[in-house]
Enzyme design. Structure first.
Site, PDB file in Angstrom:
ATOM      1  N   ARG A 172       3.322  -1.622  -5.803  1.00 47.77           N
ATOM      2  CA  ARG A 172       3.583  -0.376  -6.521  1.00 47.77           C
ATOM      3  C   ARG A 172       4.940   0.248  -6.170  1.00 47.77           C
ATOM      4  NH1 ARG A 172      -0.697   2.980  -8.034  1.00 47.77           N
ATOM      5  NH2 ARG A 172      -1.928   1.950  -6.413  1.00 47.77           N
ATOM      6  N   GLY A 230       0.754  -1.243   0.000  1.00 50.86           N
ATOM      7  CA  GLY A 230       0.000   0.000   0.000  1.00 50.86           C
ATOM      8  C   GLY A 230       0.781   1.288   0.000  1.00 50.86           C
ATOM      9  N   CYS A 286     -12.892   3.233 -28.641  1.00 54.18           N
ATOM     10  CA  CYS A 286     -14.167   3.920 -28.828  1.00 54.18           C
ATOM     11  C   CYS A 286     -14.901   4.129 -27.514  1.00 54.18           C
ATOM     12  CB  CYS A 286     -15.015   3.150 -29.825  1.00 54.18           C
ATOM     13  SG  CYS A 286     -14.127   2.993 -31.371  1.00 54.18           S
ATOM     14  N   PRO A 306       4.716  -5.072  -0.500  1.00 54.15           N
ATOM     15  CA  PRO A 306       4.700  -3.929  -1.428  1.00 54.15           C
ATOM     16  C   PRO A 306       4.580  -4.371  -2.875  1.00 54.15           C
ATOM     17  CG  PRO A 306       6.939  -4.337  -0.676  1.00 54.15           C
ATOM     18  CD  PRO A 306       6.054  -5.326   0.043  1.00 54.15           C
ATOM     19  N   TYR A 355       0.867  -1.921 -12.149  1.00 57.29           N
ATOM     20  CA  TYR A 355      -0.524  -1.866 -12.590  1.00 57.29           C
ATOM     21  C   TYR A 355      -0.647  -1.246 -13.987  1.00 57.29           C
ATOM     22  CZ  TYR A 355      -0.918  -2.850  -7.640  1.00 57.29           C
ATOM     23  OH  TYR A 355      -0.748  -3.410  -6.403  1.00 57.29           O
TER      24      TYR A 355
HETATM   25  N1  LLP Z   1      -1.393  -6.967  -0.597  1.00 51.87           N
HETATM   26  C1  LLP Z   1      -2.676  -7.095  -0.915  1.00 51.87           C
HETATM   27  C2  LLP Z   1      -3.496  -8.058  -0.174  1.00 51.87           C
HETATM   28  C3  LLP Z   1      -3.232  -6.320  -1.949  1.00 51.87           C
HETATM   29  O1  LLP Z   1      -4.518  -6.446  -2.247  1.00 51.87           O
HETATM   30  C4  LLP Z   1      -2.425  -5.403  -2.652  1.00 51.87           C
HETATM   31  C5  LLP Z   1      -2.963  -4.576  -3.724  1.00 51.87           C
HETATM   32  C6  LLP Z   1      -1.063  -5.311  -2.283  1.00 51.87           C
HETATM   33  C7  LLP Z   1      -0.589  -6.102  -1.248  1.00 51.87           C
HETATM   34  C8  LLP Z   1      -0.107  -4.380  -2.978  1.00 51.87           C
HETATM   35  O2  LLP Z   1      -0.470  -3.059  -2.829  1.00 51.87           O
HETATM   36  P1  LLP Z   1       0.523  -1.910  -3.353  1.00 51.87           P
HETATM   37  O3  LLP Z   1       1.782  -1.974  -2.511  1.00 51.87           O
HETATM   38  O4  LLP Z   1       0.811  -2.169  -4.762  1.00 51.87           O
HETATM   39  O5  LLP Z   1      -0.234  -0.658  -3.132  1.00 51.87           O
HETATM   40  N2  LLP Z   1      -4.783  -1.309  -9.632  1.00 51.87           N
HETATM   41  C9  LLP Z   1      -4.664  -0.306  -8.601  1.00 51.87           C
HETATM   42  C10 LLP Z   1      -4.041  -0.859  -7.342  1.00 51.87           C
HETATM   43  C11 LLP Z   1      -4.771  -2.061  -6.802  1.00 51.87           C
HETATM   44  C12 LLP Z   1      -4.139  -2.650  -5.583  1.00 51.87           C
HETATM   45  C13 LLP Z   1      -4.799  -3.930  -5.207  1.00 51.87           C
HETATM   46  N3  LLP Z   1      -4.189  -4.591  -4.091  1.00 51.87           N
HETATM   47  C14 LLP Z   1      -3.910   0.902  -9.155  1.00 51.87           C
HETATM   48  O6  LLP Z   1      -3.479   0.865 -10.296  1.00 51.87           O
HETATM   49  O7  LLP Z   1      -3.793   1.898  -8.474  1.00 51.87           O
END
Ligand code: LLP
Length: 421
Positions: A277, A238, A344, A275, A372
């Protein structure tokens, strides 16, 4: 124009984008190995020497080369499907270092994960706990589990990527957790390993993470009183990144703050983080070519060859990513463009109100697209998915070829009576 110029984060050594796209075409995702490793080290070095496991969230970018690079650094993985588990194994990742999240784990996926010796199931409901126990019994195995708590904390991010409030489908309430832990403790086929949570994605302050750890630690203490001792605390993923020069905590700030809270609590739990992103976003750009410049009254459009099928984030979350010119034209006037794709739909935009000096045939780079980006791409409008290229110093490798038109219908069958005799 070099990638270094395009994106300071992409520390690539004067590699001409033009050379890559002339060879592999556009739209094209280009990743930097140097930047990926740099982000990995930012997390791993900041967590040392505290006992920890970084489980990279595969959904952010699931290319086998990216997974393999991270596996070689010692990453575990956060997977959410049988497909992601298969990718991790194919890339040489270690299932024992990995966790399985997600609200809808099927019987087949649970079996697959048990057979692969998954490190931990992050359990999201009572029903899932029972399903995992049943499958473990069938296979005569012991399933390692953590309960994913939904702490009802607002992460102040886009509603579609908020996961830790009571209105979201994810996790188990603190209220129900103690009873479920004692149920699990009685099973011969479940091994309680820890506690988990994930609040959402693109969080730009540390406060929700720290609030969540504090809340999880209260549960850890209550469990101790019931003689249930945990080994791991998983705070999920996150951590956000800066897409438009906004201030966001660095991986170093994030790790330091969490370790302070954990050390103060003297809980002696191993920290797991997931992590996605923050590890891969800055390591990637999407390069696209300007097809047309079009004007409606005062509105200017740059119509490019990448669309929402290649990069969905702007359409789905109204995300604004930085867009830079690859070719510089100081002689042109700066104009404010909406950068749009060929699909479109009016939601098919890659950026709004971008100040650019461009002409048709130029290339544009959409920055911070390593997470993503490709992983959310689709074949909408029967568009083959783009090529992916990895740059390692001066070495350029195609890590996924552009899809061919034939691959689009490879699994389709024309219904017999419709066949022309
Ligand atoms: N752990 C779990 C259980 C998750 O559901 C997620 C992301 C992560 C870790 C990794 O989160 P990050 O560190 O990447 O924030 N498509 C969206 C983001 C969706 C995230 C879904 N879950 C975007 O492009 O912003």
């Amino acid at each position: 124009m070099s990638l270094r110029y395009i994106n300071q984060h992409l520390q690539l050594e004067n590699i001409p984008i033009a050379q890559i796209v002339q060879q592999y075409g556009t739209p094209c995702y280009i990743y930097s190995k140097t930047e990926l490793i740099k982000q990995w080290q930012a997390f791993s070095e900041s967590l040392m020497p505290y006992p920890h496991q970084i489980c990279y969230a595969v959904k952010a970018n699931s290319n086998l080369s990216i997974l393999s690079l991270l596996a070689k650094q010692g990453a575990g993985f956060d997977i959410v499907s049988g497909g992601e588990l298969a990718r991790v194994l194919k890339a040489g990742g270690d299932a024992k270092k990995s966790v399985f999240s997600g609200v809808g784990k099927s019987i087949d996926e649970i079996t697959q994960a048990l057979e692969a010796d998954i490190g931990c199931f992050n359990v999201e409901s009572h029903e899932e706990l029972l399903r995992i126990e049943t499958q473990a019994k069938v296979l005569n195995r012991i399933a390692p589990i953590a309960l994913r708590i939904n702490p009802d904390i607002n992460a102040n991010t886009h509603p579609y990527i908020t996961t830790g409030t009571k209105d979201n489908k994810f996790g188990i309430s603190e209220h129900n957790a103690l009873a479920l832990y004692s149920l699990a403790a009685q099973s011969k086929h479940l091994k309680i390993q820890g506690i988990a949570c994930h609040l959402g994605s693109q969080l730009n302050t540390l406060q929700p993470f720290l609030q969540a750890i504090t809340r999880l630690l209260i549960l850890v203490e209550q469990l101790k009183e019931q003689h249930i001792n945990l080994q791991t605390i998983n705070i999920g993923g996150g951590l956000g990144i800066s897409y438009n020069q906004e201030t966001v905590p660095t991986p170093q700030d994030y790790c330091k703050a969490m370790l302070e809270t954990l050390t103060q609590s003297k809980c002696h739990l191993r920290l797991v983080i997931e992590p996605g992103r923050a590890l891969v976003a800055k390591a990637g750009i999407l390069v696209t070519r300007v097809e047309y410049l079009k004007r409606h009254a005062d509105k200017h459009f740059a119509i490019v060859d990448a669309g929402m099928n290649d990069l969905l984030r702007p359409a789905l979350y109204q995300a604004q990513q930085t867009i830079k010119e690859v070719d510089l034209h100081p002689e042109l006037n700066e104009t404010i463009y909406d950068v749009v794709g060929p699909i479109c739909e009016s939601s098919d935009f890659l950026g709004k109100d971008k100040l650019l000096r461009i002409k048709p045939g130029d290339y544009l780079a959409i920055l911070d697209s390593g997470a993503y980006g490709f992983s959310m791409s689709s074949n909408y409008n029967s568009r083959p998915r783009s090529a992916e290229v990895l740059v390692d110093n001066t070495k350029i490798s195609l890590i996924r070829a552009r899809e061919t038109i034939e691959q689009l219908w490879a699994n389709e069958h024309v219904y017999p009576s419709l066949r022309v005799p």
